[in-house]
Design an enzyme around this catalytic site. Structure first.
Site, PDB file in Angstrom:
ATOM      1  CG  HIS A 196     -35.478 -50.180 -93.278  1.00  8.53           C
ATOM      2  ND1 HIS A 196     -36.000 -51.577 -93.053  1.00  8.53           N
ATOM      3  CD2 HIS A 196     -34.260 -50.553 -92.679  1.00  8.53           C
ATOM      4  CE1 HIS A 196     -35.480 -51.720 -93.062  1.00  8.53           C
ATOM      5  NE2 HIS A 196     -34.012 -51.885 -93.362  1.00  8.53           N
TER       6      HIS A 196
ATOM      7  CG  ASP B 205     -26.352 -48.009 -91.937  1.00  7.72           C
ATOM      8  OD1 ASP B 205     -25.941 -49.115 -92.006  1.00  7.72           O
ATOM      9  OD2 ASP B 205     -27.246 -48.480 -93.210  1.00  7.72           O
TER      10      ASP B 205
END
Ligand SMILES: CC(C)(COP(=O)(O)OP(=O)(O)OC[C@H]1O[C@@H](n2cnc3c(N)ncnc32)[C@H](O)[C@@H]1OP(=O)(O)O)[C@@H](O)C(=O)NCCC(=O)NCCS
Length: 382
Positions: free
Chosen positions: A263, A318
């Site tokens: 991320h 996700d």
């Protein structure tokens, strides 16, 4: 001609684009807060509509305020018949994100909201957008499958109603809670691309339907929403827990990206991934065979921890959201639209915040082109 000396920061990474009090991320510690309240607390104790109120108005609603807001949303979930007709005419192979963007833009013609400085206009536009997006998404799915759209059921909660409009049945309590939490977990995430897009369009004093449709368009790109679909695909390909280590090690050796991992902001495990992982455990509790995908995911996480922790790469939202959505029967094409149904609360909150101290966005550029070029007549060009 001398150009101004400027340093361009690609993607504006690390450049504050606005002051904001909506949400906060500490990427090192893995903290996400909405208006100062931790995401874990909100996912456990709150509801999406309460969180939407919190984000929009900066405080948790008192009981009467919550009731009014909830009623206002509940009684604006229906679509106008002309909007339904318009949706029927859209191509069946269109992606639900394309339907959503088009219909939201069209809503601006039915609910004029040009006077964005008017508090009433702002309130009712926010109510309509939050209320109608799930109906648009469910209607789109029904139409694409050749089924008649289902009218919203005002006796159900916001999340349960979405499920009902999709499948014509009321979800069990856990599915309802998970869908609601999914919306909470996606509701805001500081200054990301779609939020920035909403603020830029909002800064021109465009109407809120235009603001939100541009944010939806920005979210539709594969670099923003959508990695959860690929996670499900990857886990299915791995197929069994014992294949996880060799498959992931092979991918790492080949410098392939592990979907749902890494991320830009989080340098530890994404707190939203932790919440969804615990929901996944509840969901798969009684389903031994079907729980396989969760077992594979957790084995992949172990390998990622062993091999990629040195690069500060950990599971993001996700990694677990696709597994959970798939298990409750949501078609993959709806994963990103569901993200948008939650994030609309954040987009609207940033839009309201932008209008409070508005200045139109007008960044600079570093010119790298030519000067003093001759205009060559077409007949002499080669
Ligand atoms: C999210 C993401 C775009 C962040 O990217 P970023 O902060 O710009 O990081 P970079 O792409 O520059 O990667 C930095 C390093 O980590 C590696 N890396 C990043 N994500 C990786 C992943 N998912 N799997 C394996 N390696 C990864 C890169 O190869 C790079 O390695 P190097 O320094 O040896 O070249 C990236 O981690 C990614 O593509 N993840 C997978 C897709 C995903 O899950 N997206 C949803 C995000 S919520």
């Amino acid at each position: 001609m001398e150009e101004k000396q400027m340093e361009v920061v690609p993607g504006l990474a690390g450049i504050p684009a606005a002051e904001s009090a909506v949400s906060y991320v500490d990427g090192e510690k893995g903290i996400l807060e909405y208006r100062g309240i931790s995401i874990e607390t909100l996912a456990e104790k709150s509801t999406f509509l309460e969180v939407a109120y919190l984000l929009l108005f900066g405080k948790l609603p008192a009981e009467s305020e919550y009731k009014k807001f909830k009623d206002d949303i509940t009684y604006h979930t229906r679509l106008k018949v002309k909007i339904l007709r318009m949706m029927e005419l859209l191509p069946e192979n269109g992606h639900p994100m394309e339907y959503l963007q088009s219909v939201v833009a069209a809503m601006g013609m039915y609910y004029p909201a040009k006077d964005v400085m008017n508090e009433e206009t702002r309130y009712w536009s926010a109510v309509r957008l939050i209320a109608k997006m799930p109906t648009i998404v469910a209607t789109c799915e029904r139409l694409k499958s050749g089924d008649a759209p289902i009218q919203p059921n005002n006796n159900l909660s916001f999340a349960a109603n979405f499920y009902y409009m999709l499948f014509e049945k009321v979800p069990d309590a856990l599915t309802e809670k998970i869908l609601d939490a999914m919306l909470i977990l996606h509701a805001d995430h500081t200054m990301n691309a779609s939020t920035f897009s909403a603020r830029v369009v909002g800064s021109t004093l465009a109407d809120p339907y235009t603001v939100i449709s541009s944010a939806i368009g920005t979210l539709s790109g594969p670099l923003h929403g959508g990695a959860n679909e690929e996670v499900v695909h990857m886990l299915k390909e791995i197929g069994a827990k014992e294949n996880a280590r060799p498959s992931i090690e092979r991918m790492i050796e080949k410098h392939e990206k592990i979907m749902g991992v890494g991320h830009r902001v989080y340098k530890t495990k994404d707190p939203r991934a932790k919440c969804l992982q615990s929901f996944a455990h509840k969901l798969f509790q009684n389903t031994t065979g079907k729980g396989k995908i969760l077992e594979i995911a957790e084995e992949v996480e172990k390998v990622v921890n062993d091999k990629l922790a040195s690069k500060k790469l950990y599971p993001n939202i996700d990694f677990y959201s696709g597994i959970v959505l798939q298990e409750i029967g949501i078609p993959t094409e709806l994963f990103t639209p569901i993200f948008a149904m939650g994030r609309v609360a954040g987009w609207l909150s940033h839009w309201l915040e932008q209008l409070k101290t508005n200045k139109i966005y007008r960044p600079d550029q570093k010119y790298t082109g030519l000067h003093n070029q001759e205009y060559v007549p077409m007949s002499e060009r080669r």
